[in-house]
Design a protein around this motif. Sequence first.
Motif, PDB file in Angstrom:
ATOM      1  N   CYS A  84     -13.640   2.559 -12.952  1.00  0.00           N
ATOM      2  CA  CYS A  84     -13.209   1.159 -12.894  1.00  0.00           C
ATOM      3  C   CYS A  84     -11.976   0.921 -13.763  1.00  0.00           C
ATOM      4  O   CYS A  84     -11.106   0.107 -13.413  1.00  0.00           O
ATOM      5  N   ALA A  85     -11.876   1.631 -14.887  1.00  0.00           N
ATOM      6  CA  ALA A  85     -10.704   1.473 -15.759  1.00  0.00           C
ATOM      7  C   ALA A  85      -9.438   1.947 -15.056  1.00  0.00           C
ATOM      8  O   ALA A  85      -8.395   1.286 -15.122  1.00  0.00           O
ATOM      9  N   VAL A  86      -9.527   3.084 -14.374  1.00  0.00           N
ATOM     10  CA  VAL A  86      -8.341   3.611 -13.676  1.00  0.00           C
ATOM     11  C   VAL A  86      -8.003   2.743 -12.471  1.00  0.00           C
ATOM     12  O   VAL A  86      -6.837   2.408 -12.236  1.00  0.00           O
ATOM     13  N   LEU A  87      -9.008   2.360 -11.693  1.00  0.00           N
ATOM     14  CA  LEU A  87      -8.746   1.493 -10.554  1.00  0.00           C
ATOM     15  C   LEU A  87      -8.180   0.154 -11.011  1.00  0.00           C
ATOM     16  O   LEU A  87      -7.309  -0.427 -10.347  1.00  0.00           O
ATOM     17  N   GLY A  88      -8.657  -0.320 -12.145  1.00  0.00           N
ATOM     18  CA  GLY A  88      -8.161  -1.583 -12.676  1.00  0.00           C
ATOM     19  C   GLY A  88      -6.692  -1.529 -13.044  1.00  0.00           C
ATOM     20  O   GLY A  88      -6.030  -2.571 -13.107  1.00  0.00           O
ATOM     21  N   SER A  89      -6.165  -0.328 -13.296  1.00  0.00           N
ATOM     22  CA  SER A  89      -4.735  -0.180 -13.593  1.00  0.00           C
ATOM     23  C   SER A  89      -3.896  -0.104 -12.319  1.00  0.00           C
ATOM     24  O   SER A  89      -2.671   0.020 -12.390  1.00  0.00           O
ATOM     25  N   GLY A  90      -4.572  -0.155 -11.157  1.00  0.00           N
ATOM     26  CA  GLY A  90      -3.859  -0.108  -9.883  1.00  0.00           C
ATOM     27  C   GLY A  90      -3.682   1.274  -9.310  1.00  0.00           C
ATOM     28  O   GLY A  90      -3.030   1.432  -8.276  1.00  0.00           O
ATOM     29  N   VAL A  91      -4.253   2.284  -9.941  1.00  0.00           N
ATOM     30  CA  VAL A  91      -4.131   3.671  -9.481  1.00  0.00           C
ATOM     31  C   VAL A  91      -5.360   4.044  -8.659  1.00  0.00           C
ATOM     32  O   VAL A  91      -6.497   3.794  -9.081  1.00  0.00           O
ATOM     33  N   VAL A  92      -5.137   4.648  -7.484  1.00  0.00           N
ATOM     34  CA  VAL A  92      -6.239   5.144  -6.658  1.00  0.00           C
ATOM     35  C   VAL A  92      -6.035   6.644  -6.475  1.00  0.00           C
ATOM     36  O   VAL A  92      -5.284   7.079  -5.597  1.00  0.00           O
ATOM     37  N   PRO A  93      -6.689   7.471  -7.302  1.00  0.00           N
ATOM     38  CA  PRO A  93      -6.504   8.927  -7.193  1.00  0.00           C
ATOM     39  C   PRO A  93      -7.041   9.459  -5.867  1.00  0.00           C
ATOM     40  O   PRO A  93      -7.979   8.903  -5.281  1.00  0.00           O
ATOM     41  N   ALA A  94      -6.475  10.545  -5.403  1.00  0.00           N
ATOM     42  CA  ALA A  94      -6.845  11.083  -4.093  1.00  0.00           C
ATOM     43  C   ALA A  94      -8.222  11.735  -4.085  1.00  0.00           C
ATOM     44  O   ALA A  94      -8.947  11.648  -3.091  1.00  0.00           O
ATOM     45  N   ASP A  95      -8.607  12.396  -5.183  1.00  0.00           N
ATOM     46  CA  ASP A  95      -9.795  13.253  -5.148  1.00  0.00           C
ATOM     47  C   ASP A  95     -10.911  12.805  -6.083  1.00  0.00           C
ATOM     48  O   ASP A  95     -11.785  13.604  -6.424  1.00  0.00           O
ATOM     49  N   PRO A 100      -5.259  -0.634   0.778  1.00  0.00           N
ATOM     50  CA  PRO A 100      -3.978  -0.340   1.444  1.00  0.00           C
ATOM     51  C   PRO A 100      -3.200   0.792   0.798  1.00  0.00           C
ATOM     52  O   PRO A 100      -2.500   1.530   1.494  1.00  0.00           O
ATOM     53  N   ARG A 101      -3.303   0.965  -0.520  1.00  0.00           N
ATOM     54  CA  ARG A 101      -2.547   2.032  -1.185  1.00  0.00           C
ATOM     55  C   ARG A 101      -3.379   3.298  -1.397  1.00  0.00           C
ATOM     56  O   ARG A 101      -2.906   4.260  -1.997  1.00  0.00           O
ATOM     57  N   ALA A 102      -4.622   3.299  -0.913  1.00  0.00           N
ATOM     58  CA  ALA A 102      -5.490   4.457  -1.110  1.00  0.00           C
ATOM     59  C   ALA A 102      -4.989   5.652  -0.310  1.00  0.00           C
ATOM     60  O   ALA A 102      -4.610   5.511   0.860  1.00  0.00           O
ATOM     61  N   PRO A 103      -4.985   6.854  -0.896  1.00  0.00           N
ATOM     62  CA  PRO A 103      -4.584   8.062  -0.151  1.00  0.00           C
ATOM     63  C   PRO A 103      -5.552   8.351   0.990  1.00  0.00           C
ATOM     64  O   PRO A 103      -6.704   7.905   0.982  1.00  0.00           O
ATOM     65  N   LEU A 104      -5.081   9.113   1.966  1.00  0.00           N
ATOM     66  CA  LEU A 104      -5.900   9.414   3.136  1.00  0.00           C
ATOM     67  C   LEU A 104      -7.233  10.072   2.786  1.00  0.00           C
ATOM     68  O   LEU A 104      -8.252   9.755   3.406  1.00  0.00           O
ATOM     69  N   PRO A 105      -7.308  10.996   1.787  1.00  0.00           N
ATOM     70  CA  PRO A 105      -8.617  11.562   1.446  1.00  0.00           C
ATOM     71  C   PRO A 105      -9.647  10.517   1.015  1.00  0.00           C
ATOM     72  O   PRO A 105     -10.841  10.687   1.255  1.00  0.00           O
ATOM     73  N   VAL A 106      -9.198   9.441   0.384  1.00  0.00           N
ATOM     74  CA  VAL A 106     -10.131   8.383  -0.021  1.00  0.00           C
ATOM     75  C   VAL A 106     -10.661   7.658   1.210  1.00  0.00           C
ATOM     76  O   VAL A 106     -11.858   7.364   1.305  1.00  0.00           O
ATOM     77  N   TRP A 107      -9.799   7.380   2.185  1.00  0.00           N
ATOM     78  CA  TRP A 107     -10.254   6.788   3.436  1.00  0.00           C
ATOM     79  C   TRP A 107     -11.300   7.678   4.100  1.00  0.00           C
ATOM     80  O   TRP A 107     -12.302   7.192   4.626  1.00  0.00           O
ATOM     81  N   ALA A 108     -11.054   8.989   4.071  1.00  0.00           N
ATOM     82  CA  ALA A 108     -11.998   9.923   4.700  1.00  0.00           C
ATOM     83  C   ALA A 108     -13.313   9.983   3.928  1.00  0.00           C
ATOM     84  O   ALA A 108     -14.398   9.961   4.528  1.00  0.00           O
ATOM     85  N   ASP A 109     -13.243  10.059   2.592  1.00  0.00           N
ATOM     86  CA  ASP A 109     -14.459  10.149   1.779  1.00  0.00           C
ATOM     87  C   ASP A 109     -15.330   8.905   1.913  1.00  0.00           C
ATOM     88  O   ASP A 109     -16.572   8.990   1.828  1.00  0.00           O
ATOM     89  N   LEU A 110     -14.703   7.751   2.093  1.00  0.00           N
ATOM     90  CA  LEU A 110     -15.436   6.478   2.106  1.00  0.00           C
ATOM     91  C   LEU A 110     -15.608   5.902   3.502  1.00  0.00           C
ATOM     92  O   LEU A 110     -15.980   4.727   3.639  1.00  0.00           O
ATOM     93  N   GLU A 111     -15.353   6.693   4.523  1.00  0.00           N
ATOM     94  CA  GLU A 111     -15.364   6.167   5.893  1.00  0.00           C
ATOM     95  C   GLU A 111     -16.667   5.449   6.230  1.00  0.00           C
ATOM     96  O   GLU A 111     -16.668   4.293   6.674  1.00  0.00           O
ATOM     97  N   ILE A 112     -17.794   6.107   6.027  1.00  0.00           N
ATOM     98  CA  ILE A 112     -19.086   5.510   6.378  1.00  0.00           C
ATOM     99  C   ILE A 112     -19.393   4.328   5.456  1.00  0.00           C
ATOM    100  O   ILE A 112     -19.884   3.278   5.910  1.00  0.00           O
ATOM    101  N   TRP A 132      -7.724   3.398  10.055  1.00  0.00           N
ATOM    102  CA  TRP A 132      -8.039   2.019   9.668  1.00  0.00           C
ATOM    103  C   TRP A 132      -8.479   1.202  10.879  1.00  0.00           C
ATOM    104  O   TRP A 132      -9.494   0.493  10.834  1.00  0.00           O
ATOM    105  N   ARG A 133      -7.731   1.285  11.982  1.00  0.00           N
ATOM    106  CA  ARG A 133      -8.072   0.507  13.169  1.00  0.00           C
ATOM    107  C   ARG A 133      -9.422   0.913  13.734  1.00  0.00           C
ATOM    108  O   ARG A 133     -10.200   0.061  14.185  1.00  0.00           O
ATOM    109  N   LEU A 134      -9.719   2.196  13.724  1.00  0.00           N
ATOM    110  CA  LEU A 134     -11.009   2.658  14.219  1.00  0.00           C
ATOM    111  C   LEU A 134     -12.143   2.155  13.326  1.00  0.00           C
ATOM    112  O   LEU A 134     -13.188   1.701  13.819  1.00  0.00           O
ATOM    113  N   LEU A 135     -11.943   2.203  12.012  1.00  0.00           N
ATOM    114  CA  LEU A 135     -12.964   1.703  11.090  1.00  0.00           C
ATOM    115  C   LEU A 135     -13.240   0.223  11.315  1.00  0.00           C
ATOM    116  O   LEU A 135     -14.396  -0.211  11.344  1.00  0.00           O
ATOM    117  N   VAL A 136     -12.191  -0.562  11.448  1.00  0.00           N
ATOM    118  CA  VAL A 136     -12.362  -1.996  11.693  1.00  0.00           C
ATOM    119  C   VAL A 136     -13.119  -2.213  13.002  1.00  0.00           C
ATOM    120  O   VAL A 136     -14.032  -3.045  13.076  1.00  0.00           O
TER     121      VAL A 136
END
Length: 297
Positions: free
Chosen positions: A108-119, A153-165, A204-208
Motif C-alpha cells: 500500500c505504501a508503494v502504490l500510494g506513491s503512484g508506482v505499480v510494479p510489474a511483478d 490505467p498505468r498498471a503494467p501488462l503482467p499486473v493485468w494478467a495476474d489480477l484478471e480473475i 481491458w475491453r474483454l475484462l469489462v
Amino acid sequence: GAAEEVLALAETLPEESAPEFLDRAARVFAARGLPGEAGRFFGRARELEEARARSLGLPLVGEEAHRTFVELAPSGAVGGTELCGHLRRLAQHPEPGTAHRWAREAVCAVLGSGVVPADFVPELVRVAWAARLDEKTEKRFVADRLLREGLMPRAPLPVWADLEIALRDAAADDDELFDLLLAARPEPGPDTAPELRARYERRWRLLVGQAAGGRPLPPGWYRSIGPLRLGDMMGLASDAGDRLFPRPPSPFDPETDPVARRADPRPHPLDPAHGEQAPSWHSNADFLLVARKIGED
C-alpha cells in the motif's frame, strides 16, 4: 560527497549497528529531497542486515527495516525492485501473520506513491501462502485497491494478467468497481509499441465485457474486442444471459411465468376432470380418434 562519507562511516561500525545507522541516514536524506541517496543507504542496510541474519539464524526483515521501507516509499527512495525484494524476505519470516500484515503495508505504501510494479502480485501471494491465507482473497484486495486509487490505467501488462480473475469478479459484484474498471482504459505510455498497446486495450475491453453481466456498454464494445476464442465468446454470452434472463426462483412458481400463467379462469380443455386421468399417448395411439374426441368434448 556526503553520501560516500555516510557509506564509509557505516563500514566502520559494528555489524549489528550499521543497518540501523544507514536506515536513519536514509530517512534524513529522503526528507531533504534526495531519494536516490536514501535508496542507496536502504539497499546497503539490507545487504548488511541479511548477511548477519543468515549467519545467526535471525529474521531477514526486522521491524526497524520494515518501518524504514514504509517511510521511504512516498519519497520514491524505494520502488518496485525494493518492494519485490522486501516481499521475498518477508515470505521467509518466522512469524507469517506479522509478515503478511507488513507485506500489505509495504504494498500500500508503494502504490500510494503512484508506482505499480510489474511483478509484485506473485511475491505478495507467496507471503499470503506462508500465512496459510487464500490467494483469491489476496488478489481481490490488490484489485480493489488499484481500482479505487485509479492506478489500473498505468498498471503494467503482467499486473493485468495476474489480477484478471480478481478484477472481473470484483467489477461483476460491485457496480462502483465496475464503473471504475470501465474508466480504467490502459495508458501504457507514449513509447509503447502499437502491438503491445493493442494487447492492453483488448485485455481491458474483454475484462469489462466479462464483468458487465448485462450492464449497458457503449455501442460497438463487443465488436471492438476483436476475434475471440470460442471459450471467451461463450463466456461473454453466458454472463450476459444470466443478467438479461435471470433464473426463476426455486421452487418454480408458474404464476410468475407469463407464458405458463393463464388469465382465463375456465379449466383448460385438456385438464382432467375430477377423478379422471390426464391424457396419455402411446406409440400406437390413433391421433385422429383423439382429435375427434376433443372436438366432440
